[in-house]
Design a protein around this motif. Structure first.
Motif, PDB file in Angstrom:
ATOM      1  N   ARG A  16       0.833  -1.207   0.000  1.00  0.00           N
ATOM      2  CA  ARG A  16       0.000   0.000   0.000  1.00  0.00           C
ATOM      3  C   ARG A  16       0.869   1.258   0.000  1.00  0.00           C
ATOM      4  O   ARG A  16       0.568   2.243  -0.687  1.00  0.00           O
ATOM      5  N   TYR A  17       1.936   1.210   0.778  1.00  0.00           N
ATOM      6  CA  TYR A  17       2.839   2.365   0.818  1.00  0.00           C
ATOM      7  C   TYR A  17       3.430   2.627  -0.566  1.00  0.00           C
ATOM      8  O   TYR A  17       3.484   3.772  -1.025  1.00  0.00           O
ATOM      9  N   LEU A  18       3.900   1.581  -1.235  1.00  0.00           N
ATOM     10  CA  LEU A  18       4.519   1.749  -2.550  1.00  0.00           C
ATOM     11  C   LEU A  18       3.510   2.260  -3.574  1.00  0.00           C
ATOM     12  O   LEU A  18       3.869   3.000  -4.491  1.00  0.00           O
ATOM     13  N   GLN A  19       2.246   1.870  -3.428  1.00  0.00           N
ATOM     14  CA  GLN A  19       1.203   2.404  -4.316  1.00  0.00           C
ATOM     15  C   GLN A  19       1.087   3.920  -4.144  1.00  0.00           C
ATOM     16  O   GLN A  19       1.024   4.666  -5.120  1.00  0.00           O
ATOM     17  N   VAL A  20       1.066   4.359  -2.889  1.00  0.00           N
ATOM     18  CA  VAL A  20       1.006   5.795  -2.611  1.00  0.00           C
ATOM     19  C   VAL A  20       2.234   6.499  -3.177  1.00  0.00           C
ATOM     20  O   VAL A  20       2.135   7.517  -3.886  1.00  0.00           O
ATOM     21  N   ALA A  21       3.419   5.954  -2.874  1.00  0.00           N
ATOM     22  CA  ALA A  21       4.669   6.597  -3.284  1.00  0.00           C
ATOM     23  C   ALA A  21       4.773   6.708  -4.797  1.00  0.00           C
ATOM     24  O   ALA A  21       5.169   7.749  -5.332  1.00  0.00           O
ATOM     25  N   PRO A  65      11.816  22.215   6.697  1.00  0.00           N
ATOM     26  CA  PRO A  65      11.903  22.105   8.164  1.00  0.00           C
ATOM     27  C   PRO A  65      10.540  22.160   8.850  1.00  0.00           C
ATOM     28  O   PRO A  65      10.274  21.392   9.781  1.00  0.00           O
ATOM     29  N   LEU A  66       9.676  23.074   8.389  1.00  0.00           N
ATOM     30  CA  LEU A  66       8.360  23.202   9.009  1.00  0.00           C
ATOM     31  C   LEU A  66       7.505  21.967   8.741  1.00  0.00           C
ATOM     32  O   LEU A  66       6.865  21.438   9.652  1.00  0.00           O
ATOM     33  N   ALA A  67       7.509  21.482   7.483  1.00  0.00           N
ATOM     34  CA  ALA A  67       6.712  20.303   7.147  1.00  0.00           C
ATOM     35  C   ALA A  67       7.168  19.093   7.952  1.00  0.00           C
ATOM     36  O   ALA A  67       6.348  18.328   8.475  1.00  0.00           O
ATOM     37  N   GLY A  68       8.485  18.927   8.067  1.00  0.00           N
ATOM     38  CA  GLY A  68       9.002  17.794   8.830  1.00  0.00           C
ATOM     39  C   GLY A  68       8.692  17.902  10.308  1.00  0.00           C
ATOM     40  O   GLY A  68       8.316  16.915  10.956  1.00  0.00           O
ATOM     41  N   ALA A  69       8.845  19.106  10.866  1.00  0.00           N
ATOM     42  CA  ALA A  69       8.571  19.301  12.290  1.00  0.00           C
ATOM     43  C   ALA A  69       7.092  19.061  12.606  1.00  0.00           C
ATOM     44  O   ALA A  69       6.757  18.454  13.629  1.00  0.00           O
ATOM     45  N   LEU A  70       6.216  19.510  11.729  1.00  0.00           N
ATOM     46  CA  LEU A  70       4.783  19.262  11.937  1.00  0.00           C
ATOM     47  C   LEU A  70       4.472  17.776  11.866  1.00  0.00           C
ATOM     48  O   LEU A  70       3.725  17.243  12.701  1.00  0.00           O
ATOM     49  N   ALA A  71       5.055  17.101  10.871  1.00  0.00           N
ATOM     50  CA  ALA A  71       4.794  15.665  10.720  1.00  0.00           C
ATOM     51  C   ALA A  71       5.310  14.871  11.913  1.00  0.00           C
ATOM     52  O   ALA A  71       4.743  13.829  12.259  1.00  0.00           O
ATOM     53  N   ASP A  72       6.375  15.349  12.558  1.00  0.00           N
ATOM     54  CA  ASP A  72       6.913  14.655  13.728  1.00  0.00           C
ATOM     55  C   ASP A  72       6.053  14.841  14.966  1.00  0.00           C
ATOM     56  O   ASP A  72       6.191  14.086  15.933  1.00  0.00           O
ATOM     57  N   ARG A  73       5.159  15.840  14.949  1.00  0.00           N
ATOM     58  CA  ARG A  73       4.382  16.142  16.149  1.00  0.00           C
ATOM     59  C   ARG A  73       2.886  15.936  15.993  1.00  0.00           C
ATOM     60  O   ARG A  73       2.190  15.764  16.990  1.00  0.00           O
ATOM     61  N   ILE A  74       2.413  15.964  14.777  1.00  0.00           N
ATOM     62  CA  ILE A  74       0.961  15.896  14.594  1.00  0.00           C
ATOM     63  C   ILE A  74       0.438  14.514  15.008  1.00  0.00           C
ATOM     64  O   ILE A  74       1.086  13.493  14.766  1.00  0.00           O
ATOM     65  N   ARG A  75      -0.705  14.491  15.621  1.00  0.00           N
ATOM     66  CA  ARG A  75      -1.220  13.230  16.168  1.00  0.00           C
ATOM     67  C   ARG A  75      -1.847  12.361  15.076  1.00  0.00           C
ATOM     68  O   ARG A  75      -1.557  11.177  14.985  1.00  0.00           O
ATOM     69  N   ARG A  76      -2.676  12.928  14.247  1.00  0.00           N
ATOM     70  CA  ARG A  76      -3.363  12.144  13.207  1.00  0.00           C
ATOM     71  C   ARG A  76      -2.581  12.266  11.897  1.00  0.00           C
ATOM     72  O   ARG A  76      -2.857  13.134  11.070  1.00  0.00           O
ATOM     73  N   ARG A  77      -1.621  11.380  11.739  1.00  0.00           N
ATOM     74  CA  ARG A  77      -0.705  11.481  10.608  1.00  0.00           C
ATOM     75  C   ARG A  77      -1.379  11.160   9.279  1.00  0.00           C
ATOM     76  O   ARG A  77      -1.039  11.733   8.243  1.00  0.00           O
ATOM     77  N   ARG A  78      -2.314  10.229   9.275  1.00  0.00           N
ATOM     78  CA  ARG A  78      -2.988   9.911   8.006  1.00  0.00           C
ATOM     79  C   ARG A  78      -3.730  11.123   7.464  1.00  0.00           C
ATOM     80  O   ARG A  78      -3.716  11.380   6.256  1.00  0.00           O
ATOM     81  N   LEU A  79      -4.363  11.869   8.358  1.00  0.00           N
ATOM     82  CA  LEU A  79      -5.073  13.071   7.927  1.00  0.00           C
ATOM     83  C   LEU A  79      -4.081  14.109   7.403  1.00  0.00           C
ATOM     84  O   LEU A  79      -4.328  14.759   6.383  1.00  0.00           O
ATOM     85  N   PHE A  80      -2.936  14.260   8.083  1.00  0.00           N
ATOM     86  CA  PHE A  80      -1.938  15.244   7.664  1.00  0.00           C
ATOM     87  C   PHE A  80      -1.336  14.872   6.309  1.00  0.00           C
ATOM     88  O   PHE A  80      -1.314  15.688   5.375  1.00  0.00           O
ATOM     89  N   TYR A  81      -0.856  13.641   6.184  1.00  0.00           N
ATOM     90  CA  TYR A  81      -0.223  13.222   4.936  1.00  0.00           C
ATOM     91  C   TYR A  81      -1.220  13.165   3.791  1.00  0.00           C
ATOM     92  O   TYR A  81      -0.956  13.653   2.684  1.00  0.00           O
ATOM     93  N   GLY A  82      -2.376  12.570   4.056  1.00  0.00           N
ATOM     94  CA  GLY A  82      -3.390  12.488   3.007  1.00  0.00           C
ATOM     95  C   GLY A  82      -3.841  13.859   2.553  1.00  0.00           C
ATOM     96  O   GLY A  82      -3.985  14.119   1.357  1.00  0.00           O
ATOM     97  N   ALA A 182      -5.219  10.782  -5.659  1.00  0.00           N
ATOM     98  CA  ALA A 182      -5.551   9.378  -5.400  1.00  0.00           C
ATOM     99  C   ALA A 182      -4.552   8.762  -4.427  1.00  0.00           C
ATOM    100  O   ALA A 182      -4.914   7.999  -3.526  1.00  0.00           O
ATOM    101  N   GLY A 183      -3.273   9.118  -4.596  1.00  0.00           N
ATOM    102  CA  GLY A 183      -2.272   8.656  -3.641  1.00  0.00           C
ATOM    103  C   GLY A 183      -2.559   9.174  -2.240  1.00  0.00           C
ATOM    104  O   GLY A 183      -2.391   8.453  -1.249  1.00  0.00           O
ATOM    105  N   GLY A 184      -3.018  10.423  -2.154  1.00  0.00           N
ATOM    106  CA  GLY A 184      -3.362  10.985  -0.860  1.00  0.00           C
ATOM    107  C   GLY A 184      -4.511  10.239  -0.201  1.00  0.00           C
ATOM    108  O   GLY A 184      -4.493   9.991   1.011  1.00  0.00           O
ATOM    109  N   LEU A 185      -5.501   9.848  -0.998  1.00  0.00           N
ATOM    110  CA  LEU A 185      -6.629   9.094  -0.438  1.00  0.00           C
ATOM    111  C   LEU A 185      -6.195   7.711   0.019  1.00  0.00           C
ATOM    112  O   LEU A 185      -6.707   7.185   1.021  1.00  0.00           O
TER     113      LEU A 185
END
Length: 410
Positions: A16-21, A65-82, A182-185
């Motif tokens: 699934r990860y490779l499909q997204v990537a 830097p900001l995107a990485g720092a947010l991703a390291d702290r945000i609780r709901r990562r699927r919502l953030f990445y998607g 589609a990858g985001g979904l």
């Protein structure tokens, strides 16, 4: 049956990860061609196409830097990445709609907004592998992730050109945007657990946490800056290929030599995924492959024709595949969990910045001819390998436990 269940779960998580990537990286690589084709079709200006590409790529360096720092702290990562990936796809589709119809600053602003999400679809996505898979599966997973970059680099521009020929540049860019969305979904199908509460609010000092690691942690410092220095030469290769094509009087070599290198990199990544080596010390794999890349490129100036030169590019590509996979492994191994994503996003942006600098510097080397430029690129790889060795000098014994406080402070 119980021992088999985790491995099956991890297998499907990787698929699934490779499909997204693949979806989002195909869109990203294809967009660079699609934007130029769109600009020419709508405005007749290649310079506007270049401005659109710059608007898409430059913000990624600033936002990393900001995107990485947010991703390291945000609780709901699927919502953030998607959400980021869907936003990126919508940005491409919006540019396709507005180009030539709205003002240039408006279109550039939309492209720039989409570009701020680029760190998430490159290094940000890769950083998720350590949360999706057990440590024993990571070496192979990073190699396969490197394959996704290789495939996107080869197929993305071709796909954009083919779609533009069949249905027009605007629809081609919209299709690429749909692929990214589609990858985001599909991110929502990844088995990412929400982080527990207490990750802490983002502070200004947190934005520099990864920078300090890249300067103070010897193995992480070595593989980061050595690979970035190597990109200074790699960024100049497209110019060298144009000069080589003129030297051999073979037009196909202008793009064909870079394609040959990309195919070699794909082959190297696949071999490394099948039988990884040097996984205990990935920084030494990066150093060794940098030296090997330079050594193989040094054969190109002596080639009598474009076909032999292409063989040299294939061999050098075979070295860059394992190099990139080992780089990803090292980032994951030596970065603590609290800044892992930021290390990935910042590291990727540093590499991109060095590659862009190499492309800009290539113009000043054109007077030395194709042979001189290729030798300079090869020498840059060897020098980068030497830099990697120098930056490892203060390495401590705690490297076997890279996430410890002692190893981070060294």
């Amino acid at each position: 049956m119980k021992p088999q269940k985790p491995s099956r779960v991890h297998k499907w998580a990787l698929i699934r990860y490779l499909q997204v990537a693949l979806l989002v990286r195909l869109a990203s690589e294809g967009a660079r061609v699609g934007l130029v084709l769109l600009a020419v079709d709508r405005t007749g200006s290649t310079s506007f196409g270049g401005a659109l590409i710059a608007a898409l790529l430059v913000p990624s360096v600033i936002a990393a830097p900001l995107a990485g720092a947010l991703a390291d702290r945000i609780r709901r990562r699927r919502l953030f990445y998607g959400g980021c990936l869907v936003f990126y796809g919508m940005g491409l589709a919006t540019v396709a709609t507005l180009a030539g119809r709205a003002s240039a600053p408006t279109v550039l602003a939309v492209a720039g907004a989409a570009g701020c999400c680029t760190p998430v679809l490159t290094g940000g996505l890769t950083s998720l592998l350590s949360d999706l898979l057990p440590a024993t599966a990571l070496n192979r997973a990073f190699s396969l992730d490197a394959v996704s970059y290789n495939l996107a680099g080869i197929a993305g521009p071709t796909l954009a050109s083919a779609l533009a020929t069949l249905s027009g540049p605007a629809r081609a860019l919209v299709a690429l945007g749909v692929a990214a969305a589609a990858g985001g979904l599909l991110v929502f199908a990844l088995p990412l657990q929400p982080r527990t509460a207490g990750t802490g609010a983002l502070r200004p000092a947190d934005l520099g946490a990864a920078v300090l690691l890249l300067l103070r942690n010897p193995p992480l410092r070595s593989l980061t800056w050595a690979s970035a220095a190597g990109q200074l030469g790699i960024g100049a290769l497209p110019v060298a290929c144009v000069l080589l094509a003129a030297r051999y009087q073979t037009p196909w070599a202008a793009g064909g030599l870079m394609t040959a290198m990309a195919l070699g990199s794909l082959a190297g990544s696949l071999v490394y995924a099948w039988r990884p080596w040097g996984t205990r010390r990935p920084e030494w794999t990066v150093i060794t492959m940098l030296f090997a890349t330079g050594a193989t490129l040094l054969t190109v100036p002596w080639a009598d024709n474009a076909a032999i030169a292409a063989g040299g590019f294939v061999l050098s590509g075979c070295c860059t595949g394992p190099l990139f996979a080992a780089l990803l492994t090292g980032r994951d191994r030596y970065a603590p969990p609290t800044t892992r994503t930021q290390v990935f996003t910042l590291g990727a942006s540093i590499k991109s910045a060095f590659a862009a600098g190499g492309a800009a510097l290539a113009g000043s080397w054109q007077s030395s001819g194709s042979a001189g430029l290729v030798v300079a690129v090869a020498g840059c790889q060897v020098a980068a390998a030497g830099l990697g060795v120098l930056l490892l000098k203060k390495r401590q014994a705690q490297a076997d436990c890279p996430h410890s406080e002692a190893s981070i402070r060294t």
